[in-house]
Design an enzyme around this catalytic site. Structure first.
Site, PDB file in Angstrom:
ATOM      1  CG  ASP A   1      -1.876  -1.038   1.390  1.00 21.79           C
ATOM      2  OD1 ASP A   1      -2.105  -1.714   0.376  1.00 21.79           O
ATOM      3  OD2 ASP A   1      -2.434  -1.213   2.494  1.00 21.79           O
TER       4      ASP A   1
ATOM      5  CD  GLU B   1      -3.080   3.866   1.849  1.00 21.63           C
ATOM      6  OE1 GLU B   1      -2.549   3.910   0.713  1.00 21.63           O
ATOM      7  OE2 GLU B   1      -4.280   3.688   2.049  1.00 21.63           O
TER       8      GLU B   1
ATOM      9  CE  LYS C   1       6.900 -24.071  -3.722  1.00 17.52           C
ATOM     10  NZ  LYS C   1       5.708 -24.576  -4.408  1.00 17.52           N
TER      11      LYS C   1
ATOM     12  CB  CYS D   1     -24.067   4.222  24.993  1.00 17.55           C
ATOM     13  SG  CYS D   1     -23.418   5.908  25.028  1.00 17.55           S
ATOM     14  CG  LEU D   2     -28.831   5.615  20.803  1.00 20.73           C
ATOM     15  CD1 LEU D   2     -29.065   7.101  21.001  1.00 20.73           C
ATOM     16  CD2 LEU D   2     -28.671   5.319  19.316  1.00 20.73           C
ATOM     17  N   GLY D   3     -28.624   2.852  23.680  1.00 22.10           N
ATOM     18  CA  GLY D   3     -29.620   1.849  24.051  1.00 22.10           C
ATOM     19  C   GLY D   3     -30.273   2.190  25.382  1.00 22.10           C
TER      20      GLY D   3
ATOM     21  CD  GLU E   1     -27.527  11.598  19.227  1.00 22.29           C
ATOM     22  OE1 GLU E   1     -27.671  11.036  20.326  1.00 22.29           O
ATOM     23  OE2 GLU E   1     -26.800  11.151  18.331  1.00 22.29           O
TER      24      GLU E   1
ATOM     25  CG  HIS F   1     -19.691   2.291  25.543  1.00 23.14           C
ATOM     26  ND1 HIS F   1     -20.351   1.859  24.413  1.00 23.14           N
ATOM     27  CD2 HIS F   1     -19.839   3.633  25.576  1.00 23.14           C
ATOM     28  CE1 HIS F   1     -20.864   2.903  23.782  1.00 23.14           C
ATOM     29  NE2 HIS F   1     -20.569   3.992  24.461  1.00 23.14           N
TER      30      HIS F   1
ATOM     31  CD  GLU G   1     -19.736  -1.651  24.774  1.00 20.40           C
ATOM     32  OE1 GLU G   1     -20.276  -1.606  25.897  1.00 20.40           O
ATOM     33  OE2 GLU G   1     -19.931  -0.799  23.889  1.00 20.40           O
TER      34      GLU G   1
END
Ligand code: GLN
Length: 532
Positions: free
Chosen positions: A150, A152, A225, A382-384, A406, A509, A511
């Site tokens: 790549d 970059e 190989k 969060c949003l949940g 929001e 969060h 998680e």
């Protein structure tokens, strides 16, 4: 011991699982008693992935110190249990920003600023973690995103080339490639690997160790190989076959002596192979967890990686609860009050996922109402959590137009409101309430019990909106309790309905802090409720 540096690059194709290999190397070295960190260098120009749509790059992972990072840091933390920091995730954008800011300050004293040496020097500085001089590390593992060749990633490769030269035996280069199986010819092909290594060599980097990703077992002749074509010792050609779980990878790598090969390259006595008992116990549990528990992920991103840490947290909590968490994605955009019972049929519990913006929120609200009124275990993150709060306002408190600022600036019942310190923010990147904050738990609450009767916890955040305290009394009177509060700012961090089997929403969060050896207590408790 002087710090040793391991560089992990990838060739042939992307998505080979470099993150898992890096995390596995970290785990294996840790098991040998070394102090390790793992960092990710990404070649894109965004300063961090915080502004990226999950469709571009999967989930955005958040460190304790509030950096929005690549999801591979989630693997690093889950495998090793270490806490990464803002210095563990670096992008080309960040490198350039540092150099350009320095140039504007006049630090370069009239010099022409160039990719080599100024950009490469800044990359090297960060690869060596010169900003974290206090930490005493035995190993720094640096994974470079993207694929060899790549455009970059070229400056990163040049930095690795120079560091290798400078560090001598204290640096090891691990290169991950792919060995495809051609069905028509019934053959495994090593040519792409040979080309990939040639490409690396053309940049002046000779890999020390090759990890070959494959769907079929590679025999010794094939490994031989590859070894002879690529100038790599046979014992340093390791294969990484597809396995039923990513958590089997470290053990599989250890069996083939990947960690021993690294030690030999560096010149450290190899010694005994660590037993990794806790890890093996976990794997046994995983293999034995047969009973399935079906969990719905209610969200808008139909992409495996978008909710990576939530998925892994559910898997891990399932295993420790002796069940297999079968995760079903339920697209919130398609949920209506007419079809919700059908959409959520057969699910033992649901997670209402985090997110931003309007798309799919009404479906999340409908799902929250359905599971609340049918007493199905529900975990809002969060949003949940915010959607659980809005649903409760609309259907229990009687504010039909309740919403989050929001979604609706004009809402008269802004039960979710913008945080005071967020009001004047105009720049989007890295300006949310990010990272770990304290949360005080209300004694006797379900959350308090789930956390093993701890009163003060710390969890990671990523949001701009919050529960509006003006409504707190009403909520509590009608049965939704605010059971986790940030003491410094009086922010509601956890809500729950105690009379339900398991109905908890967290503004933070959880998680992000679930690991293989320490599954998160809230996920553990949630799965326990779903299992019963
Ligand atoms: N959009 C919401 C907020 O900013 C929730 C964010 C999230 O779910 N991470 O508060």
């Amino acid at each position: 011991m002087e710090t040793k540096y391991i560089f992990v690059t990838g060739g042939v194709v992307s998505s080979l699982g470099k993150g898992i290999i890096s995390a596995s190397i970290g785990k294996l070295l840790q098991a040998r008693g070394f102090k390790v960190t793992i960092q990710k260098f990404d070649p894109y120009i965004n300063i961090d992935p915080g502004t990226l749509n999950p469709y571009e790059h999967g989930e955005c992972y958040v460190t304790m110190d509030g950096m929005e990072t690549d999801l591979d840091l989630g693997h690093y933390e889950r495998f090793t249990g270490i806490h990464t920091t803002r210095n563990n995730s670096v992008t080309t954008g960040r490198i350039y920003k540092t150099v350009i800011d320095r140039e504007r300050r006049g630090d370069y004293l009239g010099k022409t600023i160039q990719v080599v040496p100024h950009i490469t020097d800044e990359i090297k500085r960060r690869m060596l973690r010169e900003d974290e001089k206090d930490e005493q590390l035995d190993f720094v593992i640096t994974e470079v995103g993207g694929t060899i060749g790549d455009i970059e990633s070229a400056p990163f490769m040049e930095a690795i080339r120079q560091l290798r030269w400078q560090l001598g035996r204290n640096a090891v280069c691990v290169h991950l490639t792919y060995v495809p199986y051609l069905k028509a010819a019934d053959e495994l092909k090593t040519k792409p690997t040979q080309h990939s290594v040639k490409e690396l060599q053309s940049m002046g980097i000779q890999p020390d160790i090759l990890v070959l990703r494959t769907e079929r077992h590679l025999d010794d002749a094939l490994r031989m190989k590859v070894a002879s074509f690529c100038n790599v010792d046979l014992e340093c050609v390791v294969q990484s076959e597809d396995l039923p779980s990513i958590y089997e990878v470290p053990v599989n790598m250890q069996r083939q002596g990947l960690d021993a090969a690294i030690m030999r390259k560096i010149g450290i006595p190899v010694g005994e192979t660590p037993a990794m008992k806790a890890w093996h116990d976990f794997l046994d549990k995983q293999r034995n967890a047969k009973r399935e528990v079906h969990i719905g992920l209610v969200g808008k991103y139909d992409l495996q990686d978008a909710y990576k840490s939530i998925r892994e947290s559910l898997n891990l909590a399932g295993i420790y609860n002796d069940v297999k968490a079968k995760i079903h994605f339920v697209n919130s955009e398609e949920i209506t009050s007419q079809n919700v019972s059908e959409k959520l049929e057969g699910l033992a519990g649901i997670v209402i996922c985090p997110g931003f913006g309007m798309r799919g929120i009404e479906g999340k609200i409908v799902a929250a109402e359905y599971t609340r009124t049918h007493d199905i275990p529900t975990f809002g993150i969060c949003l949940g959590m915010q959607m659980m709060v809005i649903e409760f306002a609309r259907n229990v408190l009687g504010y039909k137009d309740a919403n989050s600022r929001e979604m609706d600036e004009q809402t008269p019942h802004n039960v979710i409101d913008i945080m005071v310190e967020q009001k004047n923010i105009t720049q989007m990147g890295g300006t949310m309430r990010l990272g770990a904050y304290e949360c005080e738990l209300v004694k006797g609450s379900r959350a308090f019990e789930a956390y093993g009767n701890e009163t003060l916890i710390k969890e990671r955040h990523r949001h701009r909106y919050e529960f509006n305290n003006a409504y707190k009394v009403e909520y509590e009177a009608k049965g939704m309790k605010c059971v986790g509060i940030n003491p410094a700012a009086d922010l509601v961090e956890i809500v729950e309905i105690p009379e339900k089997r398991w109905y908890i929403g967290t503004q933070f969060h959880p998680e992000y802090s679930s690991t293989v050896l320490h599954p998160h207590p809230l996920f553990m408790d949630f799965i326990k409720a779903c299992r019963s």
